[in-house]
Design an enzyme around this catalytic site. Structure first.
Site, PDB file in Angstrom:
ATOM      1  CE  LYS A  60      66.776 -37.213  -9.799  1.00 53.18           C
ATOM      2  NZ  LYS A  60      67.381 -38.545  -9.643  1.00 53.18           N
TER       3      LYS A  60
HETATM    4  C1  LIG Z   1      67.517 -39.471 -10.741  1.00 52.96           C
HETATM    5  C2  LIG Z   1      68.520 -40.544 -10.551  1.00 52.96           C
HETATM    6  C3  LIG Z   1      69.061 -41.288 -11.633  1.00 52.96           C
HETATM    7  C4  LIG Z   1      68.570 -41.119 -13.061  1.00 52.96           C
HETATM    8  O1  LIG Z   1      68.967 -39.904 -13.648  1.00 52.96           O
HETATM    9  P1  LIG Z   1      68.250 -39.418 -15.005  1.00 52.96           P
HETATM   10  O2  LIG Z   1      68.833 -38.086 -15.284  1.00 52.96           O
HETATM   11  O3  LIG Z   1      66.785 -39.346 -14.679  1.00 52.96           O
HETATM   12  O4  LIG Z   1      68.536 -40.424 -16.052  1.00 52.96           O
HETATM   13  C5  LIG Z   1      70.069 -42.219 -11.382  1.00 52.96           C
HETATM   14  N1  LIG Z   1      70.502 -42.449 -10.118  1.00 52.96           N
HETATM   15  C6  LIG Z   1      69.994 -41.777  -9.056  1.00 52.96           C
HETATM   16  C7  LIG Z   1      70.510 -42.111  -7.700  1.00 52.96           C
HETATM   17  C8  LIG Z   1      69.008 -40.808  -9.225  1.00 52.96           C
HETATM   18  O5  LIG Z   1      68.517 -40.160  -8.157  1.00 52.96           O
END
Ligand SMILES: *Cc1c(COP(=O)(O)O)cnc(C)c1O
Length: 427
Positions: free
Chosen positions: A107
């Site tokens: 993210k």
């Molecule tokens: C947010 C997150 C996801 C999921 O991603 P999306 O875009 O919401 O599908 C998967 N793995 C981790 C470690 C995350 O922080």
């Protein structure tokens, strides 16, 4: 570039307005009005281009002239100034490591890009924007770090006291500068409710905005990952498929955007934990959102994935068209732990629970399809230390940056009620 609301009941807006507002007034998600494929020359010669050039080319039509080219180039290069390596684990399986950013979470890319865009748009305003976020763990750290030191923006993060891991708490509470952590006496849903109330409250005098994954500036830059992986692989492999551990389906939807831009991705697999709303939909075409169930891959505990509507839009709501390039499978915690052990025993690689779900999705797809696949490793295993160490029966090494952060002093402001939040925001 104009963006329209997928609820079709709001005016189309500019990129700037979509970023500042987050959600359209009719509560719909914003979606770009046009998607123009990139030149064949670029796609066929990706390995001749730097990551910065590729990312700039991929994103520029979505920003258009609202940010000048030179500034956008600068924003892109600051956003992605770390590595995105593909590590080969088996003859036909690789993993794309997305955890080399400052908070060890994928993210980071979306948060850093959004922070810089918002900083640019708000630089000329004398009044600062407040980014208000509730976090159950990873989002808060990535957002806090992404916005650290950005002019014109203050960040206020609400987190549930005692409900996030020690590393996650330190990532939120030790930064200082324009970042304030509010430690809420309650659970994640209480934090989320307070944030929602603040957005609807006319008595709050400051300008608020949200930094969650529905924001186009957090969603779109995730396209970059797929270009970077493809660039490392296309000379050795044709027919590349991606398996994406999915919760809100923003990441995988960005991959589909990369495909619309001309990246020849063969197939997408959305791997989920037992929160299986989308795998069920792919079977019978019925979309039944449910309450989320807790799992060891908790960043994907989502019962009503907000970005799935964008995926349906990309395929004009045709289940058949979607099925031709997309599959989705769900896996239990038991299978996830079993996969973590197998990956470690067979390839000497430590996967976190989210990556392991992605691995399972790929393995399942490859039972019937002989294609090279990449699963996305969305978090560093150290962020899920307890599960990883107990599953593998092994101590794992903590990276230097994390060790440092653990020794820093936590600074947070304790709050209990919505009135506490309101008076903090209005002071
Ligand atoms: C947010 C997150 C996801 C999921 O991603 P999306 O875009 O919401 O599908 C998967 N793995 C981790 C470690 C995350 O922080």
């Amino acid at each position: 570039m104009k963006y329209h609301s997928l609820n079709n009941n709001s005016e189309a807006v500019s990129f700037k307005e979509a970023v500042v507002k987050g959600l359209a007034p009719d509560r719909g998600l914003y979606f770009p009005e046009h998607i123009t494929p990139l030149s064949k020359e670029l796609i066929e010669n990706l390995d001749q281009y730097s990551n910065e050039e590729i990312a700039f080319e991929a994103i520029k039509q979505f920003v258009s002239d609202e940010i000048p080219s030179n500034t956008l180039r600068q924003i892109v290069s600051e956003t992605i100034n770390f590595d995105f390596p593909v590590v080969t684990l088996q003859e036909n399986i690789g993993t794309l490591e997305l955890f080399h950013g400052p908070t060890l979470a994928f993210k980071d890319v979306g948060a850093r890009f959004m922070a810089r865009c918002l900083g640019y748009f708000n630089a000329k305003n004398t009044e600062k924007v407040i980014v208000l976020v509730a976090t159950s763990g990873d989002t808060g750290g990535a957002v806090a770090n992404g916005f650290l030191g950005v002019d014109g923006v203050d960040v206020v993060i609400l987190y549930p006291s005692g409900k996030v891991s020690e590393i996650q708490e330190k990532q939120l509470t030790t930064l200082g500068q324009n970042i304030t952590a509010l430690e809420v006496n309650g659970v994640f849903d209480d934090c989320q409710d307070m944030v929602k109330s603040a957005f609807l409250d006319n008595e709050i005098s400051r300008q608020l905005t949200s930094a969650n994954s529905i924001n186009v500036a957090r969603w779109l830059p995730q396209m970059f990952y797929y270009f970077f992986a493809y660039k490392q692989l296309y000379k050795q492999h044709s027919n590349i498929v991606f398996s994406v551990p999915s919760g809100n389906f923003g990441n995988i939807c960005a991959g589909m955007m990369a495909q619309k831009l001309g990246l020849p991705i063969r197939h997408f697999i959305a791997a989920t934990n037992v929160n299986d709303t989308v795998p069920q939909f792919m079977k019978d075409g019925k979309y039944n959102p449910k309450a989320s169930k807790p799992t060891i891959s908790n960043a994907m505990d989502v019962g009503n994935p907000s970005n799935f509507i964008r995926i349906q839009k990309l395929f004009n709501h045709s289940l058949e068209d979607l099925q031709s390039i997309f599959s989705s499978y769900s896996f239990s915690d038991e299978l996830t732990k079993d996969a973590m052990q197998r990956i470690y025993n067979n390839s000497n690689y430590i996967a976190d629970p989210h990556g392991a779900v992605g691995y399972l999705g790929l393995e399942n797809y490859q039972l019937k399809n002989d294609e090279f696949g990449v699963f996305l490793e969305t978090a560093h295993p150290v962020k899920f230390l307890d599960v990883v160490e107990s599953t593998l029966d092994k101590k794992i090494e903590i990276p230097k940056d994390i060790k440092e952060i653990i020794t820093k002093e936590k600074k947070s402001i304790a709050i209990s009620t919505y009135e506490d939040l309101k008076s903090f925001l209005n002071k």
